[in-house]
Design an enzyme around this catalytic site. Structure first.
Site, mmCIF file in Angstrom:
data_model
loop_
_atom_site.group_PDB
_atom_site.id
_atom_site.type_symbol
_atom_site.label_atom_id
_atom_site.label_comp_id
_atom_site.label_asym_id
_atom_site.label_seq_id
_atom_site.Cartn_x
_atom_site.Cartn_y
_atom_site.Cartn_z
ATOM 1 N N THR A 1 0.827 -1.198 0.000
ATOM 2 C CA THR A 1 0.000 0.000 0.000
ATOM 3 C C THR A 1 0.865 1.253 0.000
ATOM 4 O OG1 THR A 1 -1.760 -1.176 1.167
ATOM 5 C CG2 THR A 1 -1.834 1.220 1.262
ATOM 6 N N TYR B 1 6.297 -12.080 5.485
ATOM 7 C CA TYR B 1 5.182 -11.483 4.750
ATOM 8 C C TYR B 1 4.782 -12.494 3.680
ATOM 9 C CZ TYR B 1 2.808 -7.611 2.193
ATOM 10 O OH TYR B 1 1.916 -6.784 1.561
ATOM 11 N N LYS C 1 2.643 -11.527 8.529
ATOM 12 C CA LYS C 1 1.556 -10.781 7.906
ATOM 13 C C LYS C 1 1.048 -11.640 6.757
ATOM 14 C CE LYS C 1 -0.272 -7.285 5.138
ATOM 15 N NZ LYS C 1 -0.115 -6.512 3.892
#
Length: 316
Positions: A53, A141, A169
């Site tokens: 993001t 991740y 994550k």
């Protein structure tokens, strides 16, 4: 070799911070500091710097360090900051991660190697090399849509057992695998903190046992995600579901731009809505990403107004 780092607790709402740009394509550090203040005031428990993001793949290493420095300075120690060291392979990740730690990151998160073709054993060695070379806790991740590799439950728990990684994550989109990981992690004594990256099913993932959420849409509606998490943490899953449904209604603005790339559509819509709410000065994307056309911007803004995110523009 077991790592000695004690990881800060990343639970609750830990949004990936958007990187605002000026019309000339430079990082807008003033708007970035404002975004950090908005998120912290909104009740987040941590900040995720330099993720998807945050358009980190489009930034130079110098820009990444500067972005993190602004986030750390604006945060002023109020919540822990985890920074994405996203690069091709371990040697390059180590160089970037060391600079990010020096710039103030409390923890580092990285993916499996990019571009290369590796086995799970080689991916394990990749994480071990990185963890041994940085003076901060390391997180994994899991984002196969970008990396094209799915991190296995066995690998994650093996790395956790040796203290190599402290959390995950999960942006895999594989809710079955995530539910299995939650159970396996619990059975192993919960060595991993587990965060979901899926904005539209946060209530279900918290019910399943996630420790928190990394929602890009929190840059647009941080209050909604904080309300959702607090309801779930208090055991009120009816209220959590209601909060999730309200967020999902507002999230429809992400699907308004049609015919664009994934980056242009998702983060581009976030930025249009953030600008409409006064959070950033400009809605521009990184230089190679196609800007949203006027009709797409108008549709995103219309959804933001209709769902109560933004005020209707004043009539001339």
């Amino acid at each position: 070799m077991t790592q000695s780092h004690t990881s800060p607790r990343f639970t609750g709402v830990v949004p990936p911070v958007v990187t605002p740009f000026t019309p000339e394509g430079e990082v807008d550090h003033e708007s970035l500091a404002g975004v950090v203040e908005m998120l912290i005031t909104g009740g987040v428990a941590g900040l995720f710097a330099l993720g998807s993001t945050g358009e980190t793949a489009y930034l130079t290493e110098a820009q990444r360090v500067a972005v993190l420095e602004t986030i750390v300075r604006a945060n002023a120690g109020r919540v822990p900051v985890i920074a994405g060291a996203i690069e091709l392979t371990a040697p390059r990740i180590i160089e970037t991660a060391q600079k990010l730690v020096a710039a103030g990151a409390d923890a580092i998160v990285t993916t499996a190697p990019l571009y290369t073709l590796n086995s799970q054993a080689e991916i394990g060695r990749h994480f071990r090399l990185i963890a041994a070379a940085i003076d901060a806790p390391l997180w994994a991740y899991d984002v196969p849509v970008r990396v094209h590799t799915k991190l296995s439950i066995e690998l994650l728990l093996d790395l956790a057992a040796d203290g190599v990684i402290h959390g995950l994550k999960d942006s895999s989109g594989d809710d079955v695998a995530f539910r299995r990981l939650v159970a396996a992690n619990r059975a192993a004594g919960s060595p991993l903190q587990l965060l979901t990256g899926h904005e539209l099913v946060v209530d279900a993932m918290l019910l399943a046992g996630a420790d928190g959420v990394v929602p890009g849409f929190a840059n647009v509606d941080v209050e909604g995600y904080v309300r959702l998490f607090e309801a779930a943490a208090g055991g009120d899953f009816d209220a959590a579901r209601e909060a999730q449904e309200r967020l999902n209604e507002r999230f429809e603005l992400v699907f308004a731009p049609r015919g664009y790339s994934g980056d242009a559509m998702g983060v581009g819509a976030f930025k249009v809505a953030m600008q409409a709410r006064g959070f950033i000065a400009h809605a521009g994307m990184a230089v190679t990403v196609e800007p949203l056309a006027a009709d797409a911007i108008a549709e995103v803004r219309a959804i933001a107004v209709r769902t109560g995110l933004a005020a209707a523009p004043a009539r001339a």
